[in-house]
Design a protein around this motif. Structure first.
Motif, short mmCIF file in Angstrom:
data_model
loop_
_atom_site.label_atom_id
_atom_site.label_comp_id
_atom_site.label_asym_id
_atom_site.label_seq_id
_atom_site.Cartn_x
_atom_site.Cartn_y
_atom_site.Cartn_z
N ASN A 108 8.07 1.23 -0.47
CA ASN A 108 6.85 1.89 0.01
C ASN A 108 5.90 2.23 -1.13
O ASN A 108 4.68 2.21 -0.95
CB ASN A 108 7.22 3.18 0.77
CG ASN A 108 7.93 2.88 2.08
OD1 ASN A 108 7.77 1.82 2.66
ND2 ASN A 108 8.73 3.83 2.54
N TYR A 109 6.46 2.54 -2.30
CA TYR A 109 5.62 2.88 -3.45
C TYR A 109 4.82 1.65 -3.90
O TYR A 109 3.62 1.76 -4.22
CB TYR A 109 6.47 3.41 -4.59
CG TYR A 109 5.67 3.87 -5.78
CD1 TYR A 109 4.89 5.01 -5.71
CD2 TYR A 109 5.69 3.15 -6.98
CE1 TYR A 109 4.13 5.44 -6.80
CE2 TYR A 109 4.94 3.57 -8.07
CZ TYR A 109 4.16 4.71 -7.98
OH TYR A 109 3.43 5.13 -9.06
N LYS A 110 5.47 0.48 -3.90
CA LYS A 110 4.76 -0.75 -4.28
C LYS A 110 3.64 -1.05 -3.30
O LYS A 110 2.54 -1.45 -3.69
CB LYS A 110 5.75 -1.92 -4.34
CG LYS A 110 6.68 -1.89 -5.54
CD LYS A 110 7.61 -3.09 -5.55
CE LYS A 110 8.54 -3.05 -6.75
NZ LYS A 110 9.48 -4.20 -6.75
N LYS A 111 3.91 -0.86 -2.01
CA LYS A 111 2.88 -1.08 -1.00
C LYS A 111 1.72 -0.11 -1.18
O LYS A 111 0.55 -0.48 -1.07
CB LYS A 111 3.47 -0.92 0.41
CG LYS A 111 4.42 -2.04 0.82
CD LYS A 111 4.95 -1.80 2.24
CE LYS A 111 5.90 -2.90 2.67
NZ LYS A 111 6.46 -2.66 4.04
N ALA A 112 2.06 1.17 -1.46
CA ALA A 112 1.02 2.19 -1.64
C ALA A 112 0.19 1.91 -2.90
O ALA A 112 -1.03 2.13 -2.90
CB ALA A 112 1.67 3.57 -1.74
N LEU A 113 0.84 1.40 -3.95
CA LEU A 113 0.11 1.05 -5.18
C LEU A 113 -0.91 -0.05 -4.92
O LEU A 113 -2.03 -0.01 -5.40
CB LEU A 113 1.10 0.60 -6.26
CG LEU A 113 1.73 1.66 -7.16
CD1 LEU A 113 2.67 1.01 -8.17
CD2 LEU A 113 0.64 2.46 -7.90
N ARG A 114 -0.48 -1.05 -4.13
CA ARG A 114 -1.38 -2.17 -3.83
C ARG A 114 -2.59 -1.71 -3.03
O ARG A 114 -3.67 -2.30 -3.11
CB ARG A 114 -0.62 -3.27 -3.09
CG ARG A 114 0.38 -4.03 -3.98
CD ARG A 114 0.85 -5.32 -3.33
NE ARG A 114 1.72 -5.10 -2.18
CZ ARG A 114 3.04 -5.02 -2.26
NH1 ARG A 114 3.65 -5.16 -3.45
NH2 ARG A 114 3.76 -4.84 -1.18
N PRO A 118 -1.02 5.58 -4.22
CA PRO A 118 0.40 5.81 -4.52
C PRO A 118 0.93 7.12 -3.94
O PRO A 118 2.13 7.25 -3.69
CB PRO A 118 0.45 5.83 -6.05
CG PRO A 118 -0.95 6.15 -6.48
CD PRO A 118 -1.83 5.51 -5.45
N GLU A 119 0.01 8.08 -3.72
CA GLU A 119 0.44 9.38 -3.18
C GLU A 119 0.96 9.29 -1.75
O GLU A 119 1.62 10.21 -1.25
CB GLU A 119 -0.70 10.39 -3.26
CG GLU A 119 -1.87 10.15 -2.33
CD GLU A 119 -2.84 9.08 -2.81
OE1 GLU A 119 -3.81 8.80 -2.08
OE2 GLU A 119 -2.62 8.54 -3.92
N GLU A 120 0.68 8.19 -1.06
CA GLU A 120 1.12 8.02 0.32
C GLU A 120 2.62 7.74 0.43
O GLU A 120 3.20 7.89 1.51
CB GLU A 120 0.35 6.90 1.01
CG GLU A 120 -1.10 7.27 1.33
CD GLU A 120 -1.79 6.19 2.14
OE1 GLU A 120 -1.15 5.14 2.40
OE2 GLU A 120 -2.96 6.39 2.52
N ALA A 121 3.23 7.31 -0.66
CA ALA A 121 4.66 7.01 -0.64
C ALA A 121 5.45 8.30 -0.84
O ALA A 121 5.41 8.91 -1.91
CB ALA A 121 5.01 6.01 -1.74
#
Length: 463
Positions: A108-114, A118-121
């Protein structure tokens, strides 16, 4: 005496009940919210973990024990009380939960970074180190029917709930103002018919009962009919070749299916095949069952007494490593694959479905409930195509849905539990969907003189 529910009321998961009595704060369970309620796990407990003196754990399903490491992280330093099997099962269940949360966070962090957010993870609630620390607080391990004093005026005893390995319902005996009251918290209750563990022990009496209501609106199909349907599905599925994929919950269901297959093998009913238990958690759980023979029913014990393993026979293979799991997918026919997760929403089962779901000569046998929104539910509901890891997979395999294996008490058993509890003065309904509890409440009023109260979240219940 005051009871407040901070989970497991107005819903099924997140079991957490606070009992204030004799200048003590006693928690009954500390479970994780699941499904549509999982965001509640990130909310405050609603009480100060530092002020909890005892945590009494009914059993080790994640919706009853899953927030224990979080409780410790936030300051709990009291004693955890459980049965010996529950302690052992909780350890593997919590370690698995920590691992899954960690893996999900990375994805989820990788998806949020893209996305540039990133705070969404959301970070995991805890990690494996937190689990190991929390296990240090399991200070009191009891057998069924063994009494333990929490104070001069409060005593606890576990009774066999017949739900899963080590499961118990809690009896608190409280002496206040020269009066003695017995209060029962049911935890999750099992059934009269159990394939592997001993069936439920019914209570003799109590003044107050807090009872789960998960299946308060229905009765299960008889177990013997369910077993026969399962056996027929196995035999039918192998007639045209192919593989059989069985999405399996790691604790209880995996062992039940292995035991049925063991008996089919012994009776010459099982077609020649290879059986793979492809779940590290299920493998660990299966080994635990053999460590607690006093928990097992007579039929399973008869295997152990003659030196045979009730879950393992020449055609069974345990695949713990990822490499061994991947090799199973080289087999095009003659394999029975038991893998998690039970609802197909994660784990190794998704890989096996990807390799077998599109084959007309393969089969998928569902032996557990499939919640709305899960991959398993899509398949059961008749989807022609499903997405697995972003790839569209045609559903051409034969689909079997076997109901009746539930580890939960149905309406009939719940009513029997209530009626067995002599001298009952007050009845409270917990652990159920609101509409189910309304049906159950009506049935109780119809068959008894009791008028049960449906407990609301954080409501003060005075006893």
């Amino acid at each position: 005496m005051i009871v407040q529910s901070f989970g497991g009321s107005e819903g099924v998961t997140g079991s957490c009940h606070l009992v204030k009595v004799d200048h003590m704060n006693i928690l009954i369970d500390c479970g994780m919210f699941q499904g549509l309620d999982e965001d509640k796990n990130y909310e405050p407990f609603g009480f100060n973990p530092k002020e909890i003196d005892y945590l009494i754990l009914t059993h080790a399903h994640i919706d009853h024990c899953g927030r224990i490491p979080l409780l410790v992280k936030q300051g709990f330093r009291g004693k955890i009380i459980s049965t010996r099997p529950t302690y052992a099962v909780a350890r593997i269940m919590l370690l698995d939960a920590a691992k899954v949360m960690g893996e999900e966070y990375k994805v989820n962090y990788k998806k949020a970074l893209r996305k540039g957010k990133p705070e969404e993870a959301k970070p995991p609630l805890y990690d494996e180190d937190d689990v190991f620390e929390s296990m240090e607080y399991f200070k009191v391990l009891l057998d069924y029917n063994e009494k333990y004093k929490l104070s001069k005026n409060v005593e606890v005893v576990f009774r066999n709930a017949g739900h899963i390995l080590g499961s118990a319902y809690v009896e608190l005996t409280v002496r206040e103002n020269f009066n003695t009251k017995k209060i029962i918290f049911s935890g999750d209750l099992g059934t009269d018919d159990k394939l592997v563990i001993k069936p439920i022990d019914y209570p003799k009496g109590a003044d107050v009962l807090f009872i789960e209501s998960t299946y308060g609106n229905r009765n299960h199909r008889p177990l013997d009919q369910t077993i026969e349907e399962f056996k027929a599905a196995i035999i039918e599925s192998f007639k045209d070749g192919g593989n059989i994929v069985i999405p399996t919950f790691a604790l209880e269901r995996a062992q039940e299916i292995l035991f049925i297959l063991r008996k089919m093998y012994d009776n010459g009913e099982l077609p020649k095949c290879k059986i793979f238990l492809d779940s590290p958690l299920a493998i660990s759980a299966t080994k635990l069952f053999l460590q607690f023979p006093n928990q097992l029913n007579g039929e399973v014990l008869s295997y152990l007494k003659r030196g045979a393993n009730p879950f393992v026979f020449p055609w069974v293979y345990f695949t713990e490593s990822v490499e061994a799991s991947k090799k199973i997918n080289d087999i095009e026919s003659g394999a029975i694959i038991l893998a998690g997760s039970g609802m197909c929403n994660g784990g190794r089962i998704k890989h096996h479905l990807k390799h077998n779901l599109w084959r007309e000569n393969s089969s998928v046998i569902f032996v557990g409930y499939q919640a709305k929104g899960t991959l398993g539910r899509q398949i059961v509901d008749g989807a022609k195509v499903v997405k697995i890891y972003g790839e569209e997979i045609a559903v051409k395999a034969r689909i079997h849905t076997i109901n009746g294996f539930s580890a939960h008490a149905d309406q009939k058993v719940l009513l029997k539990f209530i009626k067995s509890t002599k001298d009952l003065q007050s009845l409270f309904l917990i652990h159920g969907e609101p509409e189910v509890m309304q049906v159950f409440k009506g049935k109780i009023k119809e068959e008894t003189k009791l008028n049960p109260h449906i407990v609301k979240l954080k409501e003060y219940v005075y006893i």
